[in-house]
Scaffold this motif. Structure first.
Motif, PDB file in Angstrom:
ATOM      1  N   ARG A   1      38.390  45.440  10.452  1.00  0.00           N
ATOM      2  CA  ARG A   1      39.491  46.057  11.208  1.00  0.00           C
ATOM      3  C   ARG A   1      40.327  44.953  11.816  1.00  0.00           C
ATOM      4  NH1 ARG A   1      40.257  51.830  11.514  1.00  0.00           N
ATOM      5  NH2 ARG A   1      38.302  52.768  10.945  1.00  0.00           N
ATOM      6  N   CYS A   2      41.534  45.290  12.231  1.00  0.00           N
ATOM      7  CA  CYS A   2      42.318  44.301  12.959  1.00  0.00           C
ATOM      8  C   CYS A   2      41.917  44.359  14.441  1.00  0.00           C
ATOM      9  CB  CYS A   2      43.818  44.555  12.802  1.00  0.00           C
ATOM     10  SG  CYS A   2      44.414  46.022  13.632  1.00  0.00           S
ATOM     11  N   GLY A   3      42.235  43.292  15.134  1.00  0.00           N
ATOM     12  CA  GLY A   3      41.848  43.200  16.543  1.00  0.00           C
ATOM     13  C   GLY A   3      42.447  44.301  17.389  1.00  0.00           C
ATOM     14  N   LYS A   4      43.644  44.639  17.026  1.00  0.00           N
ATOM     15  CA  LYS A   4      44.338  45.671  17.784  1.00  0.00           C
ATOM     16  C   LYS A   4      43.618  47.019  17.683  1.00  0.00           C
ATOM     17  CE  LYS A   4      49.206  46.592  18.356  1.00  0.00           C
ATOM     18  NZ  LYS A   4      50.515  46.323  17.769  1.00  0.00           N
ATOM     19  N   SER A   5      43.201  47.316  16.469  1.00  0.00           N
ATOM     20  CA  SER A   5      42.490  48.573  16.252  1.00  0.00           C
ATOM     21  C   SER A   5      41.182  48.583  17.050  1.00  0.00           C
ATOM     22  CB  SER A   5      42.212  48.746  14.751  1.00  0.00           C
ATOM     23  OG  SER A   5      41.529  49.941  14.518  1.00  0.00           O
ATOM     24  N   CYS A   6      40.523  47.421  17.080  1.00  0.00           N
ATOM     25  CA  CYS A   6      39.271  47.322  17.851  1.00  0.00           C
ATOM     26  C   CYS A   6      39.542  47.529  19.341  1.00  0.00           C
ATOM     27  CB  CYS A   6      38.628  45.951  17.640  1.00  0.00           C
ATOM     28  SG  CYS A   6      38.057  45.679  15.958  1.00  0.00           S
ATOM     29  N   ARG A   7      40.579  46.871  19.836  1.00  0.00           N
ATOM     30  CA  ARG A   7      40.898  46.997  21.262  1.00  0.00           C
ATOM     31  C   ARG A   7      41.199  48.446  21.630  1.00  0.00           C
ATOM     32  NH1 ARG A   7      45.741  47.063  23.601  1.00  0.00           N
ATOM     33  NH2 ARG A   7      46.807  46.141  21.811  1.00  0.00           N
ATOM     34  N   LEU A   8      41.973  49.095  20.780  1.00  0.00           N
ATOM     35  CA  LEU A   8      42.351  50.484  21.036  1.00  0.00           C
ATOM     36  C   LEU A   8      41.119  51.395  21.034  1.00  0.00           C
ATOM     37  CD1 LEU A   8      45.258  51.216  21.467  1.00  0.00           C
ATOM     38  CD2 LEU A   8      45.314  52.185  19.186  1.00  0.00           C
ATOM     39  N   ARG A   9      40.257  51.178  20.047  1.00  0.00           N
ATOM     40  CA  ARG A   9      39.056  52.004  19.938  1.00  0.00           C
ATOM     41  C   ARG A   9      38.167  51.816  21.171  1.00  0.00           C
ATOM     42  NH1 ARG A   9      37.458  56.757  18.016  1.00  0.00           N
ATOM     43  NH2 ARG A   9      35.239  56.810  17.574  1.00  0.00           N
ATOM     44  N   TRP A  10      38.086  50.584  21.622  1.00  0.00           N
ATOM     45  CA  TRP A  10      37.244  50.290  22.777  1.00  0.00           C
ATOM     46  C   TRP A  10      37.860  50.868  24.055  1.00  0.00           C
ATOM     47  CZ3 TRP A  10      32.549  48.916  24.234  1.00  0.00           C
ATOM     48  CH2 TRP A  10      32.347  48.442  25.538  1.00  0.00           C
ATOM     49  N   THR A  11      39.126  50.580  24.284  1.00  0.00           N
ATOM     50  CA  THR A  11      39.727  50.989  25.560  1.00  0.00           C
ATOM     51  C   THR A  11      39.947  52.499  25.647  1.00  0.00           C
ATOM     52  OG1 THR A  11      41.919  50.529  24.681  1.00  0.00           O
ATOM     53  CG2 THR A  11      40.908  48.799  25.975  1.00  0.00           C
ATOM     54  N   ASN A  12      40.188  53.130  24.523  1.00  0.00           N
ATOM     55  CA  ASN A  12      40.504  54.558  24.579  1.00  0.00           C
ATOM     56  C   ASN A  12      39.305  55.465  24.304  1.00  0.00           C
ATOM     57  OD1 ASN A  12      43.161  54.174  25.211  1.00  0.00           O
ATOM     58  ND2 ASN A  12      43.895  54.329  23.111  1.00  0.00           N
ATOM     59  N   TYR A  13      38.223  54.889  23.779  1.00  0.00           N
ATOM     60  CA  TYR A  13      37.149  55.797  23.375  1.00  0.00           C
ATOM     61  C   TYR A  13      35.743  55.290  23.680  1.00  0.00           C
ATOM     62  CZ  TYR A  13      35.322  59.720  20.740  1.00  0.00           C
ATOM     63  OH  TYR A  13      34.697  60.889  20.387  1.00  0.00           O
ATOM     64  N   LEU A  14      35.483  54.040  23.418  1.00  0.00           N
ATOM     65  CA  LEU A  14      34.092  53.555  23.483  1.00  0.00           C
ATOM     66  C   LEU A  14      33.692  52.984  24.835  1.00  0.00           C
ATOM     67  CD1 LEU A  14      33.934  51.863  19.960  1.00  0.00           C
ATOM     68  CD2 LEU A  14      33.024  54.096  20.613  1.00  0.00           C
ATOM     69  N   ARG A  15      34.650  52.585  25.633  1.00  0.00           N
ATOM     70  CA  ARG A  15      34.346  51.999  26.937  1.00  0.00           C
ATOM     71  C   ARG A  15      33.364  52.891  27.698  1.00  0.00           C
ATOM     72  NH1 ARG A  15      39.824  51.620  29.666  1.00  0.00           N
ATOM     73  NH2 ARG A  15      38.814  53.115  31.028  1.00  0.00           N
ATOM     74  N   PRO A  16      32.340  52.303  28.288  1.00  0.00           N
ATOM     75  CA  PRO A  16      31.308  53.149  28.918  1.00  0.00           C
ATOM     76  C   PRO A  16      31.790  53.915  30.144  1.00  0.00           C
ATOM     77  CG  PRO A  16      30.890  50.817  29.319  1.00  0.00           C
ATOM     78  CD  PRO A  16      32.012  50.879  28.343  1.00  0.00           C
ATOM     79  N   ASP A  17      32.823  53.443  30.797  1.00  0.00           N
ATOM     80  CA  ASP A  17      33.251  54.109  32.040  1.00  0.00           C
ATOM     81  C   ASP A  17      34.275  55.205  31.799  1.00  0.00           C
ATOM     82  OD1 ASP A  17      34.999  52.113  31.181  1.00  0.00           O
ATOM     83  OD2 ASP A  17      35.888  51.902  33.176  1.00  0.00           O
ATOM     84  N   ILE A  18      34.467  55.569  30.547  1.00  0.00           N
ATOM     85  CA  ILE A  18      35.459  56.617  30.265  1.00  0.00           C
ATOM     86  C   ILE A  18      34.908  57.987  30.633  1.00  0.00           C
ATOM     87  CG2 ILE A  18      36.547  57.885  28.379  1.00  0.00           C
ATOM     88  CD1 ILE A  18      37.401  55.341  27.190  1.00  0.00           C
ATOM     89  N   LYS A  19      35.753  58.720  31.348  1.00  0.00           N
ATOM     90  CA  LYS A  19      35.393  60.075  31.761  1.00  0.00           C
ATOM     91  C   LYS A  19      35.976  61.033  30.731  1.00  0.00           C
ATOM     92  CE  LYS A  19      36.450  63.061  35.750  1.00  0.00           C
ATOM     93  NZ  LYS A  19      37.211  63.048  37.015  1.00  0.00           N
ATOM     94  N   ARG A  20      35.142  61.749  30.062  1.00  0.00           N
ATOM     95  CA  ARG A  20      35.647  62.672  29.041  1.00  0.00           C
ATOM     96  C   ARG A  20      35.648  64.097  29.573  1.00  0.00           C
ATOM     97  NH1 ARG A  20      36.691  59.254  25.334  1.00  0.00           N
ATOM     98  NH2 ARG A  20      37.929  60.863  24.349  1.00  0.00           N
ATOM     99  N   GLY A  21      36.221  64.984  28.805  1.00  0.00           N
ATOM    100  CA  GLY A  21      36.272  66.382  29.229  1.00  0.00           C
ATOM    101  C   GLY A  21      37.624  66.720  29.817  1.00  0.00           C
ATOM    102  N   ARG A  22      37.775  67.968  30.135  1.00  0.00           N
ATOM    103  CA  ARG A  22      39.091  68.444  30.568  1.00  0.00           C
ATOM    104  C   ARG A  22      39.443  67.900  31.952  1.00  0.00           C
ATOM    105  NH1 ARG A  22      39.733  72.618  34.207  1.00  0.00           N
ATOM    106  NH2 ARG A  22      41.748  73.210  33.378  1.00  0.00           N
ATOM    107  N   PHE A  23      40.732  67.807  32.187  1.00  0.00           N
ATOM    108  CA  PHE A  23      41.225  67.344  33.474  1.00  0.00           C
ATOM    109  C   PHE A  23      41.021  68.451  34.511  1.00  0.00           C
ATOM    110  CE2 PHE A  23      43.220  64.509  30.585  1.00  0.00           C
ATOM    111  CZ  PHE A  23      43.503  63.347  31.283  1.00  0.00           C
TER     112      PHE A  23
END
Length: 350
Positions: free
Chosen positions: A48-70
């Motif tokens: 993958r390109c670095g950008k794709s990795c960064r996006l995947r990490w920051t928007n989805y894989l980061r452990p502190d991400i709160k998922r679910g409805r607002f």
DNA sequence: AAGGGCTTCAACCGCGGGCAA
DNA sequence: ATTGCCCGCGGTTGAAGCCCT
């Protein structure tokens, strides 16, 4: 200056991430940190390109991400922040722990924008829509407020009731604002200052109104909230701090001016202020019985102030202290037997 | 059941700012 | 002052799922 896309290397994978790729990325970052995103894919063994990795990490894989409805509070906070910051999704996300800019942006575009439009509010300016179709849309606004409850699941019942009350209040505020604008347009002189009741802030915070009737000499950016005697709870105080922390506020130095914050300029993150010369308007009013005012084109008797005009006067004068909706207190507009009811207001507008 | 339209949201694209050489 | 690299941002796209007829 710009640069060529980092993803132009032939053979790099695009599109949805597989669970295997996610695992490789997470394990690498947990072990080594992300370091240089551009070098990360090679080091981690990802095609993958670095950008794709960064996006995947920051928007989805980061452990502190709160998922679910607002939840309801997040929703209101987003609307508040958007009214100040505009489409600065990253700045908004910075104030919602665990939420990403992408998620907020999507939620805005798919839910909140539509909701505001249904309520008759321009999602860009956060002001009541000023087109002439507004009055014909009033029944829809009431319909929206009435339908919210039926849309909610049982677990959302309380939130739905709150939203319903908010929407009904909004409709009333908008109705009243239309009345004030109408009267102002027909009776005020050109020097009379405009007044914004800002329905958004009436709906979404019990003490937020003071923001739009700021006091003199306290406009020191983030300290403004502390300088005002808000009397709000912690939540409101927080919102107020948010509201000012990213805004450039033009200081007002003259003791003869009172500040009205009317709207935001989202593009420049500048709160637009209008200043009223209070030395020249000791008792300013949009509606006056002064005989020199041109009332010829209205049906208002210039010598007698009817209940509607009296109420508007009271709204305006109370809007200039820390209780801008003070005129509403003790009012029973739903009761047709009182001096002033919705019927009177509707008649005046029509 | 099918298929067409709509909605959602993860992912991509391209631009611009910051910074170092 | 210029150039190139890196990162982050906001706008856009498109696949997947949902809904309606």
């Amino acid at each position: 200056m710009g640069r060529s896309p980092c993803c132009d290397e032939i053979g790099l994978k695009k599109g949805p991430w597989t669970p295997e790729e996610d695992k490789v990325l997470v394990e690498y970052i947990q072990k080594n940190g992300h370091g240089s995103w551009r070098r990360l894919p090679k080091l981690a063994g990802l095609n993958r390109c670095g950008k794709s990795c960064r996006l995947r990490w920051t928007n989805y894989l980061r452990p502190d991400i709160k998922r679910g409805r607002f939840d309801d509070e997040e929703e209101r906070l987003i609307i508040h922040l958007h009214s100040i910051l505009g489409n600065k999704w990253s700045a908004i996300a910075a104030r919602l722990p665990g939420r990403t800019d992408n998620e907020i942006k999507n939620y805005w575009n798919t839910h909140l924008r539509k909701k505001l439009m249904q309520m008759g509010i321009d999602p860009v300016t956060h002001q009541k829509r000023t087109d002439l179709n507004f009055l014909s849309g009033i029944p829809n606004i009431f319909a929206v407020s009435g339908n919210l409850g039926s849309l909610a699941s049982s677990s959302d019942h309380l939130n739905a009731l709150r939203l319903q009350a908010d929407a009904a209040t909004l409709a009333r505020v908008q109705l009243l604002q239309s009345l004030i604008q109408l009267i102002a347009a027909t009776s005020s002189s050109s020097t009379t200052p405009a007044l914004s009741l800002d329905p958004m802030n009436h709906v979404f915070g019990s003490n937020d109104q003071c923001l739009f009737n700021g006091q003199l000499g306290v406009l020191n950016n983030q300290d403004v909230a502390n300088s005002l005697n808000l009397g709000g709870d912690h939540h409101d105080q927080k919102l107020i701090n948010y509201k000012y922390s990213d805004a450039i506020i033009n200081p007002c130095s003259s003791a003869d001016h009172e500040l009205f914050m009317e709207s935001t300029n989202n593009a420049n993150q500048v709160i637009n202020c209008s200043y009223m010369d209070t030395s020249a308007h000791s008792t300013p009013s949009l509606v006056t019985t002064s005989p020199e005012n041109n009332l010829e084109n209205t049906t208002i008797d210039p010598t007698v102030q009817d209940p509607v005009s009296c109420f508007v006067d009271e709204c305006i004068s109370s809007s200039r202290n820390l209780n801008p909706f003070g005129a509403w207190e003790g009012l029973d507009l739903d009761n047709p037997n009182t001096d002033l009811c919705w019927k009177d207001i509707l008649e005046r507008i029509s």
